[in-house]
Design an enzyme around this catalytic site. Sequence first.
Site, PDB file in Angstrom:
ATOM      1  CE  LYS A 215      -3.791   0.115   1.811  1.00  0.00           C
ATOM      2  NZ  LYS A 215      -4.279  -0.086   3.868  1.00  0.00           N
ATOM      3  CD  GLU A 221       8.906  -7.239   6.185  1.00  0.00           C
ATOM      4  OE1 GLU A 221       9.379  -7.980   7.708  1.00  0.00           O
ATOM      5  OE2 GLU A 221       8.595  -5.986   5.475  1.00  0.00           O
ATOM      6  N   GLY A 277      -4.943  -5.652   5.436  1.00  0.00           N
ATOM      7  CA  GLY A 277      -4.068  -5.983   4.727  1.00  0.00           C
ATOM      8  C   GLY A 277      -4.640  -7.562   4.615  1.00  0.00           C
ATOM      9  NE  ARG A 278      -6.819  -7.982  11.363  1.00  0.00           N
ATOM     10  CZ  ARG A 278      -5.867  -7.035  11.541  1.00  0.00           C
ATOM     11  NH1 ARG A 278      -4.626  -6.533  10.300  1.00  0.00           N
ATOM     12  NH2 ARG A 278      -6.717  -6.301  12.236  1.00  0.00           N
ATOM     13  CD  GLU A 363      -1.889  -8.082  11.491  1.00  0.00           C
ATOM     14  OE1 GLU A 363      -0.438  -8.755  11.271  1.00  0.00           O
ATOM     15  OE2 GLU A 363      -2.707  -8.195  10.328  1.00  0.00           O
ATOM     16  CG  HIS A 394      -1.506 -40.814   9.856  1.00  0.00           C
ATOM     17  ND1 HIS A 394      -1.518 -42.359  10.133  1.00  0.00           N
ATOM     18  CD2 HIS A 394      -2.268 -40.833   8.685  1.00  0.00           C
ATOM     19  CE1 HIS A 394      -2.136 -42.907   9.297  1.00  0.00           C
ATOM     20  NE2 HIS A 394      -2.908 -41.711   9.077  1.00  0.00           N
ATOM     21  CE  LYS A 514       5.135  -3.852   9.965  1.00  0.00           C
ATOM     22  NZ  LYS A 514       4.501  -3.027   8.692  1.00  0.00           N
TER      23      LYS A 514
END
Length: 551
Positions: A215, A221, A277-278, A363, A394, A514
Amino acid sequence: MAAQAQRLTKPPKTRQKAWSALASHYKKVSKLHLQQLFADDPKRGERLAVEAVGFYLDYSKNRVTDETLRLLLQLAEESGLRARIDAMFRGEKINITEKRAVLHVALRAPRGTSIVVDGKNVVPEVHAVLDRMADFSNRVRSGEWTGHTGKRIRNVINVGIGGSDLGPVMAYEALKHYSDRAMTFRFVSNIDGTDFAEAVRDLDPSETLFIISSKTFTTLETMTNAHTAREWSLAGLGGDEKSVAKHFVAVSTNTAEVTKFGIDTANMFEFWDWVGGRYSMDSAIGLSTMVAIGPENFQAMLNGFHQMDEHFRTAPFRQNLPVLLGLLGIWYNDFFGAQTVAVLPYEQYLKRFPAYLQQLTMESNGKHVTLDGKKVRHDTGPIYWGEPGTNGQHSFYQLIHQGTRLIPCDFIAFSKPLNPLGRHHDMLIANVCAQTEALAFGKTPAQVEAEGTPKWLVPHRVFEGNRPSNTILADELTPETLGKLVAMYEHAVFSQGAIWNIDSFDQWGVELGKVLAQRIIPELESKTEPQLLHDSSTNSLIRYYRNSRQS
């Protein structure tokens, strides 16, 4: 137990009556076994089920009575959940710490709908971006859009992180059956150089398109990987700066930075500050999804989202899928002290769905203060995790069945397979039914002894049962179904946040790390010994890394 007792005796002030009633009720019913509940009510499995929006939710294998459900629904009413739902759909700024509307529902609203933010109907803007995305996707898919050398684009790499990665990669994997198999889609998010190196190692730069999803176009990153992608692309295309515009597009709102990077702003797809964002996989962040599955399938996914939005907005809470899931989650989290929820999709294409839910749920509701800034008096946000069935059977199912922790489970399955192979699907669904039955009812010592088991071995083979689960069934995993499934969990998270009286739409918890990383980077890269002012542990780690790198 002491912590649980404290949690039960300190209910949220605005929900005092219902919360206190649930606390008292919990003491009466907490030892009830599902065996007894089903024995007392043979039709329980038919009664405690809801069919809506193409989903069938069986919640009968939960440790609840009719009184439990009545009190949970009363809690929702007393918490003002209906008013909070209406406020979100009206575009009110319910994200109070950032003073923003919360309008992921606008991303899938049909043309002609009106949702007003700051006096402006945002729906036409949403569809304008969707139209541009569709035009771009069709050009790439048809081969009309070519790279710098005139070659067709065959590889698409989405570069993002958080919601700009988890949503697109989950959707791509979930809808891979509907994707263009002549194209390769990959996703880069981790700042670890291995992520990028492995994504491009066998690709031709002249056939590769990067979608940079950020955005602000400043995310550490994402932009580190974006600049590495730019260097890789230029190196493979003779260093011609003009090639960037043919091999990079942006999902962003920062026109200046996009231009500076070399991307043509005609190929910049925007979204808005009222999209978290999510909650953004159905916005322009889903551009890679649209290129993979085509605009028609993407629109079908949006339609699925919208159907669940309308169900959530209008259905009575007693038949409301997201509300019921949210309330059951609160029952276990805050009264039984369950700390995790296992999400178990019996569909291989949904292998990344639990990872997607981790961000959506944790979050959103991993908060320690209420809307008015006071410390919460109860647990919020359980830990979500899971893997596809039958693989997990399993692996970690041993802990769910016979461990000492209570782990509520959501089983997700589909009536029709996308890849029918002999008896495979019947066997898969048999396992869904068997696992929920085994978790609920277990196996008593008498039953184990009746099988001829030696007495010394009996305790090891006893299953206590009484392990709660929901089963969510749908017809088939289609783009529309995926939209419904994601929206259902979005709104379940919202419902829980409203009842806990927290802000489910900010994420300040990701900021501190951050900020500190930006401070530490130059200390790691400094040619001379830096003055370190951290704690002794962090200082020692920095020095050890610097010395190791130089040796």
